[in-house]
Design a protein around this motif. Structure first.
Motif, PDB file in Angstrom:
ATOM      1  N   MET A  53      13.558  52.188  53.917  1.00 19.65           N
ATOM      2  CA  MET A  53      14.230  51.254  53.047  1.00 19.65           C
ATOM      3  C   MET A  53      13.682  49.802  53.159  1.00 19.65           C
ATOM      4  SD  MET A  53      18.087  52.126  54.443  1.00 19.65           S
ATOM      5  CE  MET A  53      19.281  52.774  53.325  1.00 19.65           C
ATOM      6  N   ILE A  54      13.166  49.684  54.147  1.00 20.67           N
ATOM      7  CA  ILE A  54      12.180  48.288  54.315  1.00 20.67           C
ATOM      8  C   ILE A  54      11.177  48.249  53.365  1.00 20.67           C
ATOM      9  CG2 ILE A  54      11.089  46.706  55.879  1.00 20.67           C
ATOM     10  CD1 ILE A  54      13.168  47.579  58.073  1.00 20.67           C
ATOM     11  N   ALA A  55      10.540  49.254  53.342  1.00 20.38           N
ATOM     12  CA  ALA A  55       9.268  49.544  52.643  1.00 20.38           C
ATOM     13  C   ALA A  55       9.486  49.504  51.067  1.00 20.38           C
ATOM     14  CB  ALA A  55       8.593  51.051  52.892  1.00 20.38           C
ATOM     15  N   VAL A  56      10.740  49.957  50.654  1.00 19.92           N
ATOM     16  CA  VAL A  56      11.156  50.168  49.135  1.00 19.92           C
ATOM     17  C   VAL A  56      11.537  48.814  48.792  1.00 19.92           C
ATOM     18  CG1 VAL A  56      12.553  51.133  47.334  1.00 19.92           C
ATOM     19  CG2 VAL A  56      11.509  52.933  49.220  1.00 19.92           C
ATOM     20  N   MET A  57      12.401  48.198  49.472  1.00 18.77           N
ATOM     21  CA  MET A  57      12.896  46.896  49.303  1.00 18.77           C
ATOM     22  C   MET A  57      11.805  46.004  49.299  1.00 18.77           C
ATOM     23  SD  MET A  57      15.286  45.036  48.349  1.00 18.77           S
ATOM     24  CE  MET A  57      16.990  45.504  49.059  1.00 18.77           C
ATOM     25  N   THR A  58      10.949  45.906  50.186  1.00 21.30           N
ATOM     26  CA  THR A  58       9.829  44.987  50.296  1.00 21.30           C
ATOM     27  C   THR A  58       8.852  45.208  48.994  1.00 21.30           C
ATOM     28  OG1 THR A  58       9.776  44.995  52.531  1.00 21.30           O
ATOM     29  CG2 THR A  58       7.887  44.094  51.621  1.00 21.30           C
ATOM     30  N   ALA A  59       8.509  46.504  48.677  1.00 19.30           N
ATOM     31  CA  ALA A  59       7.474  46.723  47.521  1.00 19.30           C
ATOM     32  C   ALA A  59       8.352  46.116  46.328  1.00 19.30           C
ATOM     33  CB  ALA A  59       7.146  48.194  47.482  1.00 19.30           C
ATOM     34  N   ALA A  60       9.562  46.395  45.990  1.00 21.02           N
ATOM     35  CA  ALA A  60      10.428  46.055  44.831  1.00 21.02           C
ATOM     36  C   ALA A  60      10.284  44.590  44.607  1.00 21.02           C
ATOM     37  CB  ALA A  60      11.617  46.808  44.716  1.00 21.02           C
ATOM     38  N   VAL A  61      10.649  43.809  45.862  1.00 18.09           N
ATOM     39  CA  VAL A  61      10.842  42.519  45.662  1.00 18.09           C
ATOM     40  C   VAL A  61       9.634  41.644  45.538  1.00 18.09           C
ATOM     41  CG1 VAL A  61      11.846  40.461  46.946  1.00 18.09           C
ATOM     42  CG2 VAL A  61      13.238  42.311  46.935  1.00 18.09           C
ATOM     43  N   VAL A  62       8.544  42.201  46.375  1.00 24.73           N
ATOM     44  CA  VAL A  62       7.109  41.601  46.035  1.00 24.73           C
ATOM     45  C   VAL A  62       6.593  41.531  44.643  1.00 24.73           C
ATOM     46  CG1 VAL A  62       4.916  41.806  46.893  1.00 24.73           C
ATOM     47  CG2 VAL A  62       6.617  41.382  48.709  1.00 24.73           C
ATOM     48  N   LYS A  63       6.858  42.998  44.128  1.00 18.22           N
ATOM     49  CA  LYS A  63       6.361  43.189  42.679  1.00 18.22           C
ATOM     50  C   LYS A  63       6.934  42.374  41.915  1.00 18.22           C
ATOM     51  CE  LYS A  63       5.702  45.760  39.039  1.00 18.22           C
ATOM     52  NZ  LYS A  63       6.560  45.035  37.812  1.00 18.22           N
ATOM     53  N   GLU A  64       8.334  42.182  42.144  1.00 15.83           N
ATOM     54  CA  GLU A  64       8.986  41.386  40.931  1.00 15.83           C
ATOM     55  C   GLU A  64       8.960  39.739  41.108  1.00 15.83           C
ATOM     56  OE1 GLU A  64      10.480  42.404  38.240  1.00 15.83           O
ATOM     57  OE2 GLU A  64       9.888  44.280  38.806  1.00 15.83           O
ATOM     58  N   ARG A  65       8.834  39.514  42.278  1.00 20.13           N
ATOM     59  CA  ARG A  65       8.501  38.001  42.558  1.00 20.13           C
ATOM     60  C   ARG A  65       7.502  37.547  42.633  1.00 20.13           C
ATOM     61  NH1 ARG A  65      13.945  35.847  42.451  1.00 20.13           N
ATOM     62  NH2 ARG A  65      15.291  37.401  43.672  1.00 20.13           N
ATOM     63  N   LYS A  66       6.398  38.251  43.030  1.00 24.20           N
ATOM     64  CA  LYS A  66       5.096  37.691  43.317  1.00 24.20           C
ATOM     65  C   LYS A  66       4.067  38.127  42.089  1.00 24.20           C
ATOM     66  CE  LYS A  66       5.742  35.665  47.186  1.00 24.20           C
ATOM     67  NZ  LYS A  66       6.102  34.306  47.146  1.00 24.20           N
ATOM     68  N   ILE A  67       4.103  39.278  41.369  1.00 28.90           N
ATOM     69  CA  ILE A  67       3.185  39.990  40.662  1.00 28.90           C
ATOM     70  C   ILE A  67       3.731  39.711  39.258  1.00 28.90           C
ATOM     71  CG2 ILE A  67       2.189  41.881  39.587  1.00 28.90           C
ATOM     72  CD1 ILE A  67       1.999  42.942  42.820  1.00 28.90           C
ATOM     73  N   ASP A  68       4.955  39.680  38.887  1.00 22.35           N
ATOM     74  CA  ASP A  68       5.421  39.709  37.541  1.00 22.35           C
ATOM     75  C   ASP A  68       5.992  38.283  37.091  1.00 22.35           C
ATOM     76  OD1 ASP A  68       5.335  42.475  37.004  1.00 22.35           O
ATOM     77  OD2 ASP A  68       7.735  42.676  37.027  1.00 22.35           O
ATOM     78  N   PRO A  69       5.619  37.850  36.069  1.00 26.02           N
ATOM     79  CA  PRO A  69       5.787  36.413  35.790  1.00 26.02           C
ATOM     80  C   PRO A  69       7.217  35.936  35.698  1.00 26.02           C
ATOM     81  CG  PRO A  69       5.040  37.607  33.828  1.00 26.02           C
ATOM     82  CD  PRO A  69       4.821  38.702  34.909  1.00 26.02           C
ATOM     83  N   LYS A  70       8.023  36.999  35.407  1.00 24.33           N
ATOM     84  CA  LYS A  70       9.710  36.852  35.319  1.00 24.33           C
ATOM     85  C   LYS A  70      10.211  38.012  36.066  1.00 24.33           C
ATOM     86  CE  LYS A  70      13.310  36.178  32.343  1.00 24.33           C
ATOM     87  NZ  LYS A  70      14.127  37.125  31.664  1.00 24.33           N
ATOM     88  N   ALA A  71      10.890  37.561  37.259  1.00 20.38           N
ATOM     89  CA  ALA A  71      11.532  38.694  37.981  1.00 20.38           C
ATOM     90  C   ALA A  71      12.779  39.425  37.271  1.00 20.38           C
ATOM     91  CB  ALA A  71      12.008  37.996  39.118  1.00 20.38           C
ATOM     92  N   ASP A  72      12.947  40.530  37.314  1.00 21.16           N
ATOM     93  CA  ASP A  72      14.211  41.351  36.763  1.00 21.16           C
ATOM     94  C   ASP A  72      14.762  42.177  37.651  1.00 21.16           C
ATOM     95  OD1 ASP A  72      15.685  42.738  35.037  1.00 21.16           O
ATOM     96  OD2 ASP A  72      13.822  43.975  34.018  1.00 21.16           O
ATOM     97  N   MET A  73      16.013  41.800  38.056  1.00 23.29           N
ATOM     98  CA  MET A  73      16.857  42.475  38.874  1.00 23.29           C
ATOM     99  C   MET A  73      16.946  43.924  38.649  1.00 23.29           C
ATOM    100  SD  MET A  73      18.078  41.638  41.654  1.00 23.29           S
ATOM    101  CE  MET A  73      19.360  42.561  42.805  1.00 23.29           C
ATOM    102  N   GLN A  74      16.976  44.140  37.094  1.00 28.42           N
ATOM    103  CA  GLN A  74      17.206  45.674  36.951  1.00 28.42           C
ATOM    104  C   GLN A  74      15.912  46.321  37.504  1.00 28.42           C
ATOM    105  OE1 GLN A  74      19.431  47.365  35.119  1.00 28.42           O
ATOM    106  NE2 GLN A  74      20.864  45.477  35.591  1.00 28.42           N
ATOM    107  N   ASP A  75      14.777  45.865  37.352  1.00 29.36           N
ATOM    108  CA  ASP A  75      13.630  46.569  37.892  1.00 29.36           C
ATOM    109  C   ASP A  75      13.706  47.229  39.472  1.00 29.36           C
ATOM    110  OD1 ASP A  75      12.537  46.793  35.431  1.00 29.36           O
ATOM    111  OD2 ASP A  75      11.180  45.207  35.617  1.00 29.36           O
ATOM    112  N   ILE A  76      14.368  46.066  40.126  1.00 34.56           N
ATOM    113  CA  ILE A  76      14.365  46.270  41.588  1.00 34.56           C
ATOM    114  C   ILE A  76      15.389  47.016  41.790  1.00 34.56           C
ATOM    115  CG2 ILE A  76      15.258  44.960  43.630  1.00 34.56           C
ATOM    116  CD1 ILE A  76      14.035  42.436  42.512  1.00 34.56           C
TER     117      ILE A  76
END
Length: 98
Positions: A53-76
């Motif tokens: 659970m920690i691995a998936v949550m971390t990957a989802a949040v880091v990808k949306e917050r750090k990599i994408d220019p605009k975070a999308d909660m739906q993607d998370i």
């Protein structure tokens, strides 16, 4: 029956390709983390689930917050939904074992 199948396919076609990809990546990360963490289950049987659970949550949040220019909660949420499929299977097997 044909109308039901057409309705189902129409509903699935309404979901964006990006969401399917997030779902699949969440499932892959969850399963990989479970496989790696299963030996930790000797200490506590729910530890692999928490690690996953920690691995998936971390990957989802880091990808949306750090990599994408605009975070999308739906993607998370779609990424977490993919992980949830694996977590349900793990929970069922853990509860029925022994």
């Amino acid at each position: 029956m044909k109308r039901l199948i057409n309705k189902l396919i129409g509903w699935l076609n309404a979901i964006a390709k990006d969401k399917y990809q997030h779902f699949a990546v969440g499932a892959v990360i969850a399963s990989a983390a479970l496989i790696v963490a299963v030996p930790l289950g000797a200490w506590w049987r729910w530890l692999p689930l928490i690690v996953s659970m920690i691995a998936v949550m971390t990957a989802a949040v880091v990808k949306e917050r750090k990599i994408d220019p605009k975070a999308d909660m739906q993607d998370i949420l779609w990424t977490l939904a993919g992980g949830a499929v694996e977590w349900v299977v793990f929970i069922v097997f853990t509860l029925t074992a022994r």
